[in-house]
Design a protein around this motif. Structure first.
Motif, PDB file in Angstrom:
ATOM      1  N   ALA A 181      12.847   7.240   1.426  1.00 37.87           N
ATOM      2  CA  ALA A 181      14.096   7.999   1.622  1.00 37.87           C
ATOM      3  C   ALA A 181      14.340   8.894   0.412  1.00 37.87           C
ATOM      4  O   ALA A 181      14.687  10.073   0.554  1.00 37.87           O
ATOM      5  N   GLY A 182      14.150   8.338  -0.785  1.00 36.74           N
ATOM      6  CA  GLY A 182      14.312   9.129  -2.001  1.00 36.74           C
ATOM      7  C   GLY A 182      13.316  10.266  -2.078  1.00 36.74           C
ATOM      8  O   GLY A 182      13.677  11.393  -2.431  1.00 36.74           O
ATOM      9  N   TYR A 183      12.077   9.985  -1.732  1.00 34.71           N
ATOM     10  CA  TYR A 183      11.035  11.012  -1.770  1.00 34.71           C
ATOM     11  C   TYR A 183      11.355  12.160  -0.808  1.00 34.71           C
ATOM     12  O   TYR A 183      11.276  13.333  -1.168  1.00 34.71           O
ATOM     13  N   ILE A 184      11.742  11.801   0.420  1.00 34.42           N
ATOM     14  CA  ILE A 184      12.038  12.829   1.443  1.00 34.42           C
ATOM     15  C   ILE A 184      13.253  13.656   1.028  1.00 34.42           C
ATOM     16  O   ILE A 184      13.223  14.885   1.056  1.00 34.42           O
ATOM     17  N   LEU A 185      14.337  12.985   0.630  1.00 35.16           N
ATOM     18  CA  LEU A 185      15.549  13.703   0.242  1.00 35.16           C
ATOM     19  C   LEU A 185      15.331  14.546  -1.008  1.00 35.16           C
ATOM     20  O   LEU A 185      15.822  15.670  -1.092  1.00 35.16           O
ATOM     21  N   LEU A 192      10.587  -8.868   3.383  1.00 34.30           N
ATOM     22  CA  LEU A 192      11.778  -8.083   3.704  1.00 34.30           C
ATOM     23  C   LEU A 192      12.265  -7.305   2.474  1.00 34.30           C
ATOM     24  O   LEU A 192      12.673  -6.148   2.597  1.00 34.30           O
ATOM     25  N   SER A 193      12.192  -7.913   1.292  1.00 39.89           N
ATOM     26  CA  SER A 193      12.569  -7.219   0.055  1.00 39.89           C
ATOM     27  C   SER A 193      11.668  -6.011  -0.175  1.00 39.89           C
ATOM     28  O   SER A 193      12.141  -4.929  -0.552  1.00 39.89           O
ATOM     29  N   LEU A 194      10.373  -6.179   0.048  1.00 36.16           N
ATOM     30  CA  LEU A 194       9.429  -5.067  -0.101  1.00 36.16           C
ATOM     31  C   LEU A 194       9.716  -3.955   0.898  1.00 36.16           C
ATOM     32  O   LEU A 194       9.617  -2.769   0.566  1.00 36.16           O
ATOM     33  N   THR A 195      10.078  -4.336   2.109  1.00 34.16           N
ATOM     34  CA  THR A 195      10.394  -3.344   3.135  1.00 34.16           C
ATOM     35  C   THR A 195      11.631  -2.540   2.734  1.00 34.16           C
ATOM     36  O   THR A 195      11.679  -1.319   2.915  1.00 34.16           O
ATOM     37  N   VAL A 196      12.624  -3.220   2.160  1.00 36.62           N
ATOM     38  CA  VAL A 196      13.830  -2.537   1.667  1.00 36.62           C
ATOM     39  C   VAL A 196      13.449  -1.530   0.580  1.00 36.62           C
ATOM     40  O   VAL A 196      13.873  -0.374   0.604  1.00 36.62           O
ATOM     41  N   CYS A 197      12.613  -1.968  -0.369  1.00 38.63           N
ATOM     42  CA  CYS A 197      12.189  -1.085  -1.469  1.00 38.63           C
ATOM     43  C   CYS A 197      11.371   0.091  -0.952  1.00 38.63           C
ATOM     44  O   CYS A 197      11.571   1.228  -1.391  1.00 38.63           O
ATOM     45  N   MET A 198      10.464  -0.184  -0.036  1.00 42.54           N
ATOM     46  CA  MET A 198       9.620   0.874   0.521  1.00 42.54           C
ATOM     47  C   MET A 198      10.488   1.912   1.226  1.00 42.54           C
ATOM     48  O   MET A 198      10.285   3.118   1.065  1.00 42.54           O
ATOM     49  N   THR A 199      11.464   1.461   1.983  1.00 42.00           N
ATOM     50  CA  THR A 199      12.370   2.375   2.684  1.00 42.00           C
ATOM     51  C   THR A 199      13.139   3.240   1.688  1.00 42.00           C
ATOM     52  O   THR A 199      13.268   4.449   1.874  1.00 42.00           O
ATOM     53  N   VAL A 208       0.849  -1.203   0.000  1.00 42.72           N
ATOM     54  CA  VAL A 208       0.000   0.000   0.000  1.00 42.72           C
ATOM     55  C   VAL A 208       0.878   1.244   0.000  1.00 42.72           C
ATOM     56  O   VAL A 208       0.661   2.174  -0.786  1.00 42.72           O
ATOM     57  N   LEU A 209       1.891   1.257   0.856  1.00 46.06           N
ATOM     58  CA  LEU A 209       2.793   2.413   0.928  1.00 46.06           C
ATOM     59  C   LEU A 209       3.590   2.598  -0.362  1.00 46.06           C
ATOM     60  O   LEU A 209       3.831   3.727  -0.796  1.00 46.06           O
ATOM     61  N   ILE A 210       3.982   1.501  -0.996  1.00 46.88           N
ATOM     62  CA  ILE A 210       4.710   1.577  -2.266  1.00 46.88           C
ATOM     63  C   ILE A 210       3.797   2.129  -3.360  1.00 46.88           C
ATOM     64  O   ILE A 210       4.193   3.010  -4.133  1.00 46.88           O
ATOM     65  N   LEU A 211       2.574   1.632  -3.423  1.00 48.46           N
ATOM     66  CA  LEU A 211       1.636   2.081  -4.457  1.00 48.46           C
ATOM     67  C   LEU A 211       1.259   3.549  -4.290  1.00 48.46           C
ATOM     68  O   LEU A 211       1.040   4.257  -5.281  1.00 48.46           O
ATOM     69  N   ILE A 212       1.201   4.016  -3.053  1.00 48.63           N
ATOM     70  CA  ILE A 212       0.851   5.417  -2.794  1.00 48.63           C
ATOM     71  C   ILE A 212       1.920   6.357  -3.360  1.00 48.63           C
ATOM     72  O   ILE A 212       1.604   7.357  -3.994  1.00 48.63           O
TER      73      ILE A 212
END
Length: 197
Positions: free
Chosen positions: A182-186, A171-178, A116-120
């Motif tokens: 991180a990219g969005y914030i920076l 865990l792979s999805l969590t890595v991608c979501m992070t 959900v967070l990735i799709l958003i």
């Protein structure tokens, strides 16, 4: 010293296969492909040596595809990117043992939340390489296709009790979501600084 991609693109320009004005663009693409292939091969080799082939292949497929279409955090220099990528993979391998102790239903909940967070937020571009509207729509569609495919695969993995694959997928999805956030914030901070100059 010219990179392999630059040498190849110069050869193509000399032979009339590409226009000389596109040498740098093709060099970037060739170098990206070579580096990606080498990186994925190295990860699979490490996974094979550590007897963690299944979780490594899951990582390569999920993170590789998602990073390619969804974007995320990008380092300024190639060496920084390489160090960060291998460090994240080492953490992934290390955390897989801990994650596998979480009840499977909690992992499935994390799977849903991560998607959900990735799709958003996807796709996330960078200020120096922004997506056009067409590129964003295409990337969003590809992320959605991966979501559907991954959901079907995870459902069957759950039915077949392939818990190890589910844990590595989550865990792979969590890595991608992070990486995406991180990219969005920076990128937002960089854009904010650029606007206020």
């Amino acid at each position: 010293m010219l990179s392999l991609g630059h040498k190849l693109s110069k050869k193509y320009a000399t032979n009339g296969i590409i226009d000389s004005e596109y040498i740098d663009s093709y060099a970037y693409i060739f170098d990206y492909i070579f580096n990606l292939a080498l990186y994925n091969f190295t990860l699979i080799l490490i996974g094979f040596i550590l007897h963690k082939s299944a979780i490594t292949i899951t990582y390569v497929i999920i993170t590789g595809y998602l990073r390619a279409v969804a974007g995320g955090y990008h380092c300024k220099r190639h060496i920084t990117c390489t160090i960060l990528s291998y460090t994240v993979f080492a953490l992934y391998i290390s955390l897989n043992t801990i994650v596998s102790t979480i009840p499977i239903y909690i992992s499935l909940l994390i799977f849903v939340i991560s998607w959900v967070l990735i799709l958003i937020i996807s796709p996330v571009d960078t200020p120096n390489r922004p997506f056009t509207d067409t590129m964003k729509k295409a990337a969003k569609r590809r992320v959605l296709i991966l979501f559907i495919g991954d959901s079907v695969f995870t459902f069957f993995s759950f039915l077949l009790h392939w818990n190890k694959v589910i844990y590595s997928n989550v865990l792979s999805l969590t890595v991608c979501m992070t990486g995406l956030y991180a990219g969005y914030i920076l990128n937002s901070l960089k854009l904010h600084k650029f606007i206020n100059k």
